[in-house]
Design a protein around this motif. Structure first.
Motif, PDB file in Angstrom:
ATOM      1  N   GLN A   1      -3.190  69.831   5.858  1.00 45.08           N
ATOM      2  CA  GLN A   1      -3.537  68.502   5.356  1.00 45.08           C
ATOM      3  C   GLN A   1      -4.476  68.566   4.151  1.00 45.08           C
ATOM      4  O   GLN A   1      -4.613  67.592   3.410  1.00 45.08           O
ATOM      5  N   LYS A   2      -5.091  69.725   3.941  1.00 43.69           N
ATOM      6  CA  LYS A   2      -6.032  69.878   2.830  1.00 43.69           C
ATOM      7  C   LYS A   2      -5.352  70.384   1.563  1.00 43.69           C
ATOM      8  O   LYS A   2      -6.008  70.477   0.515  1.00 43.69           O
ATOM      9  N   PHE A   3      -4.088  70.740   1.643  1.00 48.84           N
ATOM     10  CA  PHE A   3      -3.401  71.316   0.486  1.00 48.84           C
ATOM     11  C   PHE A   3      -3.494  70.409  -0.740  1.00 48.84           C
ATOM     12  O   PHE A   3      -3.814  70.857  -1.839  1.00 48.84           O
ATOM     13  N   THR A   4      -3.179  69.142  -0.557  1.00 53.73           N
ATOM     14  CA  THR A   4      -3.136  68.220  -1.689  1.00 53.73           C
ATOM     15  C   THR A   4      -4.471  68.176  -2.408  1.00 53.73           C
ATOM     16  O   THR A   4      -4.534  68.199  -3.642  1.00 53.73           O
ATOM     17  N   ASP A   5      -5.552  68.099  -1.634  1.00 51.89           N
ATOM     18  CA  ASP A   5      -6.886  68.020  -2.230  1.00 51.89           C
ATOM     19  C   ASP A   5      -7.276  69.328  -2.910  1.00 51.89           C
ATOM     20  O   ASP A   5      -7.849  69.325  -4.011  1.00 51.89           O
ATOM     21  N   LYS A   6      -6.957  70.452  -2.276  1.00 50.91           N
ATOM     22  CA  LYS A   6      -7.383  71.751  -2.806  1.00 50.91           C
ATOM     23  C   LYS A   6      -6.546  72.214  -3.996  1.00 50.91           C
ATOM     24  O   LYS A   6      -7.015  73.025  -4.797  1.00 50.91           O
ATOM     25  N   LEU A   7      -5.331  71.697  -4.125  1.00 46.53           N
ATOM     26  CA  LEU A   7      -4.480  72.110  -5.243  1.00 46.53           C
ATOM     27  C   LEU A   7      -4.905  71.458  -6.547  1.00 46.53           C
ATOM     28  O   LEU A   7      -4.698  72.016  -7.625  1.00 46.53           O
ATOM     29  N   GLY A   8      -5.513  70.271  -6.465  1.00 43.79           N
ATOM     30  CA  GLY A   8      -5.993  69.597  -7.662  1.00 43.79           C
ATOM     31  C   GLY A   8      -4.896  69.371  -8.685  1.00 43.79           C
ATOM     32  O   GLY A   8      -3.822  68.841  -8.383  1.00 43.79           O
ATOM     33  N   SER A   9      -5.142  69.803  -9.914  1.00 48.07           N
ATOM     34  CA  SER A   9      -4.182  69.586 -11.008  1.00 48.07           C
ATOM     35  C   SER A   9      -2.887  70.363 -10.809  1.00 48.07           C
ATOM     36  O   SER A   9      -1.861  70.032 -11.407  1.00 48.07           O
ATOM     37  N   HIS A  10      -2.928  71.401  -9.947  1.00 45.89           N
ATOM     38  CA  HIS A  10      -1.716  72.193  -9.710  1.00 45.89           C
ATOM     39  C   HIS A  10      -0.647  71.390  -8.961  1.00 45.89           C
ATOM     40  O   HIS A  10       0.512  71.804  -8.892  1.00 45.89           O
ATOM     41  N   MET A  11      -1.049  70.235  -8.373  1.00 46.56           N
ATOM     42  CA  MET A  11      -0.093  69.420  -7.632  1.00 46.56           C
ATOM     43  C   MET A  11       1.050  68.940  -8.508  1.00 46.56           C
ATOM     44  O   MET A  11       2.147  68.655  -8.022  1.00 46.56           O
ATOM     45  N   SER A  12       0.801  68.850  -9.793  1.00 42.77           N
ATOM     46  CA  SER A  12       1.839  68.360 -10.706  1.00 42.77           C
ATOM     47  C   SER A  12       2.941  69.390 -10.943  1.00 42.77           C
ATOM     48  O   SER A  12       3.989  69.053 -11.503  1.00 42.77           O
ATOM     49  N   LYS A  13       2.712  70.619 -10.531  1.00 43.90           N
ATOM     50  CA  LYS A  13       3.705  71.673 -10.741  1.00 43.90           C
ATOM     51  C   LYS A  13       4.851  71.519  -9.748  1.00 43.90           C
ATOM     52  O   LYS A  13       4.649  71.443  -8.535  1.00 43.90           O
ATOM     53  N   THR A  14       6.038  71.463 -10.252  1.00 39.46           N
ATOM     54  CA  THR A  14       7.241  71.195  -9.459  1.00 39.46           C
ATOM     55  C   THR A  14       7.467  72.246  -8.381  1.00 39.46           C
ATOM     56  O   THR A  14       7.454  73.447  -8.654  1.00 39.46           O
ATOM     57  N   GLY A  15       7.657  71.772  -7.156  1.00 37.63           N
ATOM     58  CA  GLY A  15       8.066  72.649  -6.065  1.00 37.63           C
ATOM     59  C   GLY A  15       6.959  73.417  -5.386  1.00 37.63           C
ATOM     60  O   GLY A  15       7.203  74.123  -4.402  1.00 37.63           O
ATOM     61  N   LEU A  16       5.709  73.312  -5.866  1.00 40.22           N
ATOM     62  CA  LEU A  16       4.620  74.119  -5.317  1.00 40.22           C
ATOM     63  C   LEU A  16       4.343  73.758  -3.856  1.00 40.22           C
ATOM     64  O   LEU A  16       4.307  74.641  -2.994  1.00 40.22           O
ATOM     65  N   LEU A  17       4.113  72.490  -3.576  1.00 42.39           N
ATOM     66  CA  LEU A  17       3.753  72.073  -2.223  1.00 42.39           C
ATOM     67  C   LEU A  17       4.877  72.369  -1.235  1.00 42.39           C
ATOM     68  O   LEU A  17       4.623  72.842  -0.111  1.00 42.39           O
ATOM     69  N   LYS A  18       6.108  72.114  -1.654  1.00 43.32           N
ATOM     70  CA  LYS A  18       7.251  72.392  -0.781  1.00 43.32           C
ATOM     71  C   LYS A  18       7.364  73.873  -0.480  1.00 43.32           C
ATOM     72  O   LYS A  18       7.626  74.274   0.665  1.00 43.32           O
ATOM     73  N   ARG A  19       7.136  74.697  -1.476  1.00 40.33           N
ATOM     74  CA  ARG A  19       7.248  76.139  -1.279  1.00 40.33           C
ATOM     75  C   ARG A  19       6.150  76.660  -0.355  1.00 40.33           C
ATOM     76  O   ARG A  19       6.399  77.537   0.494  1.00 40.33           O
ATOM     77  N   LEU A  20       4.936  76.118  -0.496  1.00 36.79           N
ATOM     78  CA  LEU A  20       3.844  76.513   0.386  1.00 36.79           C
ATOM     79  C   LEU A  20       4.135  76.145   1.834  1.00 36.79           C
ATOM     80  O   LEU A  20       3.960  76.955   2.744  1.00 36.79           O
ATOM     81  N   ASN A  21       4.595  74.917   2.038  1.00 33.28           N
ATOM     82  CA  ASN A  21       4.893  74.469   3.403  1.00 33.28           C
ATOM     83  C   ASN A  21       6.035  75.256   4.023  1.00 33.28           C
ATOM     84  O   ASN A  21       6.004  75.594   5.210  1.00 33.28           O
TER      85      ASN A  21
END
Length: 500
Positions: A291-311
């Motif tokens: 649940q902390k990924f979004t907050d900790k990624l900061g500006s990197h959240m805009s990078k396509t596919g990052l959050l999906k790949r981590l999960n």
């Protein structure tokens, strides 16, 4: 709207006072007159009474005669004030009262977190309308107020007395309380221990008045549902408080869980090793971390596919630890996260939360914990709230446990007396239907079907009492497909599984 002023309403003769009417006591006389007023459309109050000069009674509607009886000496039926219309009788103060059964209902529904206003609406629904209730929501609120007044400063004493009667572990001072839930299956916990089943441990703030921490100990039953073994109420989140709680749990059950899952509170992390380790593995809750990924990624959240790949990586329970390490580093390199301190810390403690590092533990459905913590919190929040007194909380929690145990009994009944549909007609499927609960059987049935459609045995090798099967999974829809190895040891009928 027309108004009836000074108009006398017809009242049944037997409800009217009359001169010479005798009552054995003043209270009975007053009660009779109140009932008369209530049915006639006006309010009354007790007037100030004065002893007559003759000393033989009072200057009121009723006087005392020589036999100490109350007798009506004068009765004036006419009124100089406005009377209430019959349809408005329900709003007279004398008519606004809750019956015993209505009070019982308001108290009962409060145990499922229903307040006085909603309780009044339930009374309306069950009794065919607001006018049939005989009271308003104010009376329901007053009932709650009177209960709080009655509790007063005895809140803690009432809880201790209640828990003492339940033969629970308690303290004589309101500092910490641990409550072993009635019907919590101490023996059942022992059976789960032998099967290496995890104990799930969560916490939340209990009360805005006391600021106590509510700590439930939950496990997974044979229907893969959460069951609560015990709860603790802590006055502080200190290391000593958590150590006391864990020791009380261990003392009561006579053993400790093989895996304890918590969130990342520092005090818990320091308390667990001093009480449960080394025989108990401490695992951190993946759901809270993710649940902390979004907050900790900061500006990197805009990078396509990052959050999906981590999960996709962290929730993959079929890859090995080495494969996880390689893919994690690949993500860090590709998305320029090597200097992110939080992700570096999470990688350093990956053996505490990543499924790939718990493949040697039987976690009974808790390898992936996406919904368990959220579901447990929601379950408790339905039954409790932060404004409860301690004794109210105990009552609410008992209701929650009763609901939980009822669901478990229902699931047991369905598994015991209903037969699931057999699809493959294979002996192994029929045996599984007789062995497992329905919830577990349906998962096994799915695996049996998959083994027939997408899994193939490539090679079988026997040596030293072990039969080793090389399996190929061709289903590309699963997270991780490819070659696997299954070993069966005939001496103790154990099966092990590994990726090739």
């Amino acid at each position: 709207m027309s108004r009836t002023c000074g108009k006398r309403l017809d009242t049944e003769v037997e409800l009217k006072p009359y001169v010479g009417q005798v009552f054995p006591s003043y209270n009975e006389a007053l009660a009779f007159y109140r009932e008369y007023a209530r049915n006639s459309g006006f309010e009354i109050r007790k007037a100030t009474t004065e002893q007559s000069k003759k000393g033989d009674g009072y200057s009121h509607r009723y006087i005392v005669n020589d036999e100490n009886l109350w007798v009506v000496k004068y009765f004036e039926e006419k009124h100089t004030h406005e009377l209430v219309n019959p349809e408005d009788f329900v709003f007279l103060k004398s008519n606004k009262r809750l019956t015993y059964h209505q009070k019982q209902l308001v108290n009962d529904v409060s145990d499922i977190n229903i307040g006085p206003v909603r309780a009044f609406k339930i009374l309306k629904q069950t009794q065919g309308g607001f006018v049939n209730v005989g009271a308003t929501e104010i009376e329901c609120k007053n009932l709650k107020r009177d209960m709080i007044t009655y509790i007063g400063e005895s809140d803690a004493d009432m809880v201790i007395e209640k828990l003492t009667k339940k033969r629970s572990i308690y303290t004589t001072l309101l500092l910490n309380i641990v409550w072993i839930v009635r019907g919590s299956y101490v023996g059942y916990f022992g059976q789960m221990k032998k099967q290496n089943v995890i104990i799930l441990y969560l916490e939340m703030l209990l009360d805005s008045m006391y600021f106590m921490i509510f700590v439930p100990f939950s496990g997974i039953d044979n229907h893969k549902k959460c069951v609560t073994f015990a709860v603790g109420l802590l006055a502080s989140e200190s290391i000593e408080s958590y150590k006391w709680l864990l020791m009380a749990f261990k003392s009561t059950f006579g053993q400790e869980p093989t895996v304890l899952m918590t969130d990342q509170y520092p005090t818990i992390k320091q308390a667990v090793p001093t009480v449960f380790l080394p025989s108990c593995r401490h695992r951190l809750c993946m759901w809270h971390i993710s649940q902390k990924f979004t907050d900790k990624l900061g500006s990197h959240m805009s990078k396509t596919g990052l959050l999906k790949r981590l999960n996709n990586l962290i929730w993959n329970e079929r890859i090995s630890a080495s494969e996880f390490d390689i893919e994690w580093q690949s993500i860090m390199d590709e998305y320029d996260l090597n200097n992110n301190n939080w992700f570096n810390k999470m990688f350093a403690i990956r053996d505490k939360w990543i499924p790939a590092y718990f493949q040697d533990c039987h976690l009974s459905g808790l390898m992936q914990t996406t919904s368990r913590p959220e579901g447990e919190n929601y379950f408790y929040e339905l039954m409790t709230n932060a404004d409860l007194h301690l004794i109210e909380f105990v009552s609410h929690f008992e209701t929650a446990m009763e609901a939980q145990r009822f669901v478990q009994r229902k699931n047991n009944h369905e598994s015991r007396y209903t037969n699931p549909e057999i699809i493959t007609k294979l002996l192994i499927e029929e045996e599984a239907a007789q062995t497992f609960t329905q919830t577990v059987f349906f998962e096994v049935q799915t695996e049996i079907m998959a083994s027939m459609l997408t899994w193939y045995s490539i090679k079988v090798v026997e040596y030293d009492g072990i039969t080793k099967f090389s399996i190929k999974d061709t289903d590309k829809d699963v997270k991780h497909f490819g070659d696997f190895e299954v070993s069966f040891m005939k001496s103790d009928c154990t099966v092990s599984f590994s990726c090739l």
